[in-house]
Design a protein around this motif. Structure first.
Motif, PDB file in Angstrom:
ATOM      1  N   VAL A  60       0.812  -1.212   0.000  1.00 39.60           N
ATOM      2  CA  VAL A  60       0.000   0.000   0.000  1.00 39.60           C
ATOM      3  C   VAL A  60       0.849   1.268   0.000  1.00 39.60           C
ATOM      4  N   PHE A  61       0.354   2.291  -0.684  1.00 44.70           N
ATOM      5  CA  PHE A  61       0.812   3.651  -0.368  1.00 44.70           C
ATOM      6  C   PHE A  61      -0.403   4.398   0.154  1.00 44.70           C
ATOM      7  N   ASN A  62      -0.233   5.094   1.277  1.00 39.73           N
ATOM      8  CA  ASN A  62      -1.317   5.905   1.846  1.00 39.73           C
ATOM      9  C   ASN A  62      -0.785   7.317   2.015  1.00 39.73           C
ATOM     10  N   ASN A  63      -1.567   8.316   1.591  1.00 36.53           N
ATOM     11  CA  ASN A  63      -1.052   9.697   1.564  1.00 36.53           C
ATOM     12  C   ASN A  63      -1.126  10.424   2.914  1.00 36.53           C
ATOM     13  N   TRP A  64      -1.682   9.779   3.966  1.00 33.43           N
ATOM     14  CA  TRP A  64      -1.998  10.530   5.187  1.00 33.43           C
ATOM     15  C   TRP A  64      -0.786  11.270   5.764  1.00 33.43           C
ATOM     16  N   GLU A  65       0.226  10.552   6.195  1.00 36.02           N
ATOM     17  CA  GLU A  65       1.366  11.251   6.816  1.00 36.02           C
ATOM     18  C   GLU A  65       2.182  12.059   5.799  1.00 36.02           C
ATOM     19  N   GLY A  66       1.943  11.798   4.514  1.00 41.46           N
ATOM     20  CA  GLY A  66       2.671  12.545   3.480  1.00 41.46           C
ATOM     21  C   GLY A  66       2.062  13.915   3.213  1.00 41.46           C
ATOM     22  N   THR A  67       0.738  14.005   3.286  1.00 45.12           N
ATOM     23  CA  THR A  67       0.080  15.277   2.929  1.00 45.12           C
ATOM     24  C   THR A  67      -0.900  15.764   3.989  1.00 45.12           C
ATOM     25  N   TYR A  68      -1.352  14.885   4.859  1.00 49.95           N
ATOM     26  CA  TYR A  68      -2.519  15.151   5.712  1.00 49.95           C
ATOM     27  C   TYR A  68      -3.657  15.694   4.830  1.00 49.95           C
ATOM     28  N   PHE A  69      -4.274  16.822   5.231  1.00 48.57           N
ATOM     29  CA  PHE A  69      -5.436  17.288   4.461  1.00 48.57           C
ATOM     30  C   PHE A  69      -5.027  18.123   3.228  1.00 48.57           C
ATOM     31  N   ASP A  70      -3.731  18.408   3.160  1.00 48.34           N
ATOM     32  CA  ASP A  70      -3.258  19.378   2.175  1.00 48.34           C
ATOM     33  C   ASP A  70      -2.864  18.705   0.848  1.00 48.34           C
ATOM     34  N   PHE A  71      -3.845  18.392   0.030  1.00 51.88           N
ATOM     35  CA  PHE A  71      -3.520  17.793  -1.271  1.00 51.88           C
ATOM     36  C   PHE A  71      -4.456  18.335  -2.337  1.00 51.88           C
ATOM     37  N   ASN A  72      -4.049  18.151  -3.568  1.00 52.20           N
ATOM     38  CA  ASN A  72      -4.921  18.433  -4.722  1.00 52.20           C
ATOM     39  C   ASN A  72      -4.584  17.409  -5.795  1.00 52.20           C
ATOM     40  N   GLU A  73      -5.259  17.504  -6.893  1.00 51.17           N
ATOM     41  CA  GLU A  73      -5.103  16.467  -7.912  1.00 51.17           C
ATOM     42  C   GLU A  73      -3.656  16.369  -8.422  1.00 51.17           C
ATOM     43  N   ALA A  74      -3.025  17.542  -8.637  1.00 51.33           N
ATOM     44  CA  ALA A  74      -1.665  17.532  -9.187  1.00 51.33           C
ATOM     45  C   ALA A  74      -0.709  16.842  -8.209  1.00 51.33           C
ATOM     46  N   LYS A  75      -0.853  17.165  -6.933  1.00 53.42           N
ATOM     47  CA  LYS A  75       0.011  16.564  -5.923  1.00 53.42           C
ATOM     48  C   LYS A  75      -0.197  15.043  -5.871  1.00 53.42           C
ATOM     49  N   LEU A  76      -1.465  14.670  -5.945  1.00 50.08           N
ATOM     50  CA  LEU A  76      -1.762  13.232  -5.883  1.00 50.08           C
ATOM     51  C   LEU A  76      -1.228  12.512  -7.121  1.00 50.08           C
ATOM     52  N   HIS A  77      -1.356  13.169  -8.289  1.00 54.22           N
ATOM     53  CA  HIS A  77      -0.845  12.533  -9.516  1.00 54.22           C
ATOM     54  C   HIS A  77       0.654  12.290  -9.404  1.00 54.22           C
ATOM     55  N   ALA A  78       1.352  13.269  -8.837  1.00 54.93           N
ATOM     56  CA  ALA A  78       2.811  13.108  -8.693  1.00 54.93           C
ATOM     57  C   ALA A  78       3.105  11.923  -7.764  1.00 54.93           C
ATOM     58  N   LEU A  79       2.306  11.795  -6.712  1.00 57.21           N
ATOM     59  CA  LEU A  79       2.506  10.667  -5.780  1.00 57.21           C
ATOM     60  C   LEU A  79       2.185   9.337  -6.464  1.00 57.21           C
ATOM     61  N   VAL A  80       1.125   9.348  -7.273  1.00 51.32           N
ATOM     62  CA  VAL A  80       0.737   8.122  -7.983  1.00 51.32           C
ATOM     63  C   VAL A  80       1.897   7.653  -8.865  1.00 51.32           C
ATOM     64  N   LYS A  81       2.479   8.610  -9.604  1.00 48.14           N
ATOM     65  CA  LYS A  81       3.556   8.238 -10.534  1.00 48.14           C
ATOM     66  C   LYS A  81       4.737   7.644  -9.765  1.00 48.14           C
ATOM     67  N   LYS A  82       5.074   8.318  -8.662  1.00 47.60           N
ATOM     68  CA  LYS A  82       6.229   7.849  -7.876  1.00 47.60           C
ATOM     69  C   LYS A  82       5.929   6.483  -7.253  1.00 47.60           C
ATOM     70  N   ALA A  83       4.717   6.326  -6.721  1.00 54.47           N
ATOM     71  CA  ALA A  83       4.358   5.054  -6.073  1.00 54.47           C
ATOM     72  C   ALA A  83       4.458   3.913  -7.085  1.00 54.47           C
ATOM     73  N   ALA A  84       3.937   4.149  -8.280  1.00 55.10           N
ATOM     74  CA  ALA A  84       3.966   3.099  -9.308  1.00 55.10           C
ATOM     75  C   ALA A  84       5.405   2.733  -9.640  1.00 55.10           C
ATOM     76  N   LYS A  85       6.244   3.752  -9.737  1.00 62.41           N
ATOM     77  CA  LYS A  85       7.655   3.521 -10.095  1.00 62.41           C
ATOM     78  C   LYS A  85       8.361   2.678  -9.015  1.00 62.41           C
ATOM     79  N   LEU A  86       7.964   2.870  -7.766  1.00 61.83           N
ATOM     80  CA  LEU A  86       8.628   2.152  -6.671  1.00 61.83           C
ATOM     81  C   LEU A  86       8.139   0.712  -6.524  1.00 61.83           C
TER      82      LEU A  86
END
Ligand code: DGJ
Length: 768
Positions: free
Chosen positions: A318-344
């Protein structure tokens, strides 16, 4: 298997026996719960010959029998038993009760209405008792499970009384063990501090462990076990998620009474005439040692409790965004995380709290599951499509039982929240709890979830629950129980509609990790504490009663958000890998070296995942011995050993691996998992090896350490299974303040390692 001979019943599994019979005064007694029995058991029946002085004799026809001298299976006040009773009823005052045996039946198991029922029940024994004076019937139910080493027990009461009758206690299990020097191992704690093992001797003082928080809670988990001086272990748990109690006490005759069930301090259930009331199911597991007892629970939970749809399925990383962003996210930020998570190499991307209503903090919007278009202009479907396109599953957070006072839902239906009319309710995390006992409320929650789950491409949900009960009228002694049964009904309906959905149980971490919830959920978030040292303590507690395939463990940022302790990603992995691995941090802040480390961890985990999630667990050495923890997970042809230390000692001595449970006829190839040690950890000592002078914490060291670190020790070879089982393998020599060597282990304070021992297939084949 259940055998009946005259008035004795033998419940037998492969590794344990439960032997119950009816005493001459009609009271069911248990003469043995422990290792397996066979043959003629008549001489095992416990039969007292004389009563001690000053004892109340039960009746004049049996002057040799007093209740405290019997290993009672049900106990009540009024006829000379002064230990804690297992059944308490109130009419116009407390009722003096006296249940005696009437009949018995061995039957095909029947489900307990309203509760989750473990699968694979094989046979059921019912002992029917009655209390004629009070017009009451009591049934004691005993269950065996196909190929499992546990016994299930629950009680049913039926009142035929006229007038008000309140049930104040109906223990699921009442057992009297005749074992000397028992010690209680209980799992207690609080938020970010769950499952701490507390060990205390069982004495004549009453030990009470309970939760009246509205849920099984993090203060005390319903799982506990007793160890005897011979090493035998007797484990107990409940298939229940509400208020619970566990009571232990030793009477003067040497019997240790064990009771568990619904917490009686918060319980007063009005019985309806002629209608049965059932206690939750208690699960009793025996082992000749701790490993065997733990294995009995692991197997039972995996094969009979956890949802059948994912019974043998390996849990995704799993990747979970909680401790990475808490409530402070938007689509662009999440997309960047998605790309990185997939790569890892991540397999499941979970979007946590903050995606609906105006939820930029925890003060509002719970209950309003309207997607926040500011953060997610392409809605949940847009994000789940994006995640799927990157080859991962998509997961979403909910807190379905909660309602914020600042929400449209509350403004429309203030009466849907649990509160007392006319009183200002107490808030927990700024929120209230929805009253699921109201059908319209349960229905709203069901519809809210179901509409998102049916169309938005959600493969996984994390079901959170972040506060305890308050503002329940004391007169409502049934509310907490009714709430839990309503929750089960809701979960059952969702499970039936979405059998393939992955579901994770969470309650501010591990505040409702119990067998009731795990009847619906595939995994459980173990704790909001992701610091690796804290987690080592928490996980080694939880794993005693719950299998690793349900324990969700995340690697988080090096500096823990909960303890501010700093540990490497390597160490965090060494702890997290004994269970279901996940990551929870800002992946976009990783250096190239850290990315490489994490990708390596994920690849390593995938190779050993079956063992990490489904292996046989053993605690080899606990922190209390030498400040180090060694744990083992044994798979089909490999063994992983995880090591964690408290403090690095100066001029550390030598040590050996503790005895590992290996195949004594096999050869093993062993290796340490390679880790990277940050240059910063060496301070000014880096200059001993650097061609140019580097300033401690200077820009150059900072830059360099983004790309390079020191490789951990080289440690590999072969060893016989016999040597491993004899604890003969030396542990690598450790850093002692003088020089470096490629074989020298630099493990540091709170550091760890994982070792793999792989059964050498070639050698096996040669032997054959
Ligand atoms: C508590 C959970 O335990 C956390 O993991 C996170 O989901 C927060 N709630 C979100 O509010």
């Amino acid at each position: 298997m259940i055998e009946k001979k005259e008035n004795a019943y033998h419940l037998r599994t492969a590794r344990c026996s439960y032997f119950v019979s009816i005493s001459p005064i009609g009271k069911p007694i248990c003469s043995h719960f422990g290792g397996p029995l066979s043959g003629d058991l008549s001489s095992l029946v416990f039969s007292p010959r004389l009563v001690p002085g000053r004892t109340v004799v039960y009746d004049q026809e049996h002057p040799e029998i007093a209740l405290p001298c019997l290993p009672l299976e049900v106990s009540t006040r009024g006829k000379g038993d002064f230990s804690t009773p297992s059944v308490i009823l109130e009419g116009e005052g407390l009722l003096p009760l006296d249940f005696v045996f009437k009949d018995s039946r061995i039957q095909t198991p029947e489900a307990i209405p309203g509760y989750p029922n473990p699968r694979n029940a094989e046979q059921e024994l019912v002992l029917f008792l009655e209390d004629n004076a009070n017009h009451l019937e009591l049934e004691l139910h005993y269950l065996t499970y196909r190929n499992e080493n546990v016994i299930g027990r629950y009680s049913r009461i039926i009142s035929h009384r006229a007038g008000k009758t309140y049930l104040r206690r109906l223990s699921s299990c009442c057992l009297s063990l005749l074992k000397q020097n028992l010690a209680l191992h209980a799992y207690r704690g609080g938020w970010i501090d769950e499952f701490h093992e507390e060990i205390c001797p069982v004495t004549s003082s009453t030990l009470l462990s309970s939760s009246a928080t509205g849920s099984s809670g993090d203060l005390r988990n319903p799982f506990f076990y007793l160890s005897s001086s011979s090493g035998e272990c007797f484990g107990f748990n409940l298939v229940y998620s509400g208020n619970h109690e566990e009571i232990l006490e030793k009477n003067p005759m040497g019997f240790t009474r064990i009771l568990n069930g619904i917490d009686s301090s918060s319980f007063a259930y009005p019985l309806t005439k002629d209608q049965p009331f059932d206690s939750p199911l208690a699960v009793l597991g025996y082992g000749k040692d701790e490993t065997e007892m733990t294995a009995s629970f692991h197997s039972f939970v995996r094969r009979c409790v956890l949802p059948a749809s994912h019974e043998n399925a390996e849990r995704p990383i799993v990747f979970n965004n909680w401790e990475g962003t808490y409530f402070d996210f938007n689509e662009a930020k999440l997309h960047a995380l998605v790309k990185k998570a997939a790569k890892l190499g991540i397999e499941l991307f979970v979007l946590d709290d903050g995606w609906f209503g105006k939820r930029d903090n925890d003060h509002c919007s719970l209950g309003d599951y309207e997607i926040c278009k500011k953060k997610l202009p392409h809605l949940i479907k847009g994000l789940s499509d994006y995640v799927h396109r990157h080859g991962m599953k998509f997961g979403l957070w909910f807190e379905p039982e909660a309602i914020s006072p600042d929400s449209d839902l509350y403004r429309a239906h203030p009466d849907w929240a649990i509160q007392i009319d006319g009183l200002k309710p107490s808030l927990g995390r700024n929120q209230l709890i929805l009253d699921l006992t109201k059908p319209e409320v349960s229905d709203y929650v069901y519809r809210s979830l179901s509409s998102i789950l049916s169309k938005d491409g959600v493969d996984f949900i994390k079901w959170d629950y972040n506060r305890n009960f308050s503002d329940v009228l004391p007169s409502e002694g049934r509310f907490a129980h009714d709430y839990i049964l309503s929750l089960y009904a809701l979960l059952k309906k969702l499970r039936e509609q979405f059998p393939d959905l992955w579901m994770e149980n969470c309650a501010s971490g591990g505040s409702r990790n119990d067998l009731g919830m795990f009847s619906f959920f595939d995994t459980g978030w173990v704790s909001d504490n992701t610091d690796s040292l804290s987690r080592a303590f928490i996980q080694k507690g939880m794993i005693k009663g719950y299998p690793p395939c349900l324990m969700s463990n995340h690697v988080s940022a090096k500096t823990s958000h909960q303890t501010l302790r700093k540990t490497s990603f390597g160490t965090k992995f060494d702890v997290a890998c004994f269970g279901v691995l996940g990551y929870e941090m800002d992946l976009n802040a990783l250096s190239p070296l850290e990315e490489k480390e994490i990708a390596g961890e994920i690849a390593y985990y995938k190779k050993g995942r079956k063992t990490f999630q489904f292996g046989t667990y053993r605690l080899l050495e606990d922190f209390s011995c030498d400040g180090v923890l060694f744990q083992e997970m044994e798979g089909k042809d490999e063994i992983y050993v995880s090591f964690v230390r408290l403090l690095q000692q100066p001029n550390a001595g030598y040590r050996k691996f503790p005895a590992v449970h290996a195949d004594e006829n096999a050869e093993y190839a062993f290796s340490v998992r390679p880790e990277t040690i940050d240059f910063h950890r060496f301070g000014g000592l880096v200059n001993q090896v650097s061609p140019i002078h580097l300033k401690e914490e200077g820009a150059l060291v900072n830059l360099l350490s983004q790309y390079k670190g020191l490789d951990s020790e080289k440690f590999s070879g072969t060893v016989s299974g016999l040597a491993l089982s004899s604890g003969a393998l030396p542990f690598p020599q450790e850093w002692n303040g003088t020089g470096l060597h490629e074989a020298l282990a630099v493990i540091l304070d709170f550091g760890g390692r994982v070792y793999r021992f792989q059964k050498n297939v070639d050698t096996e084949e040669k032997k054959a």
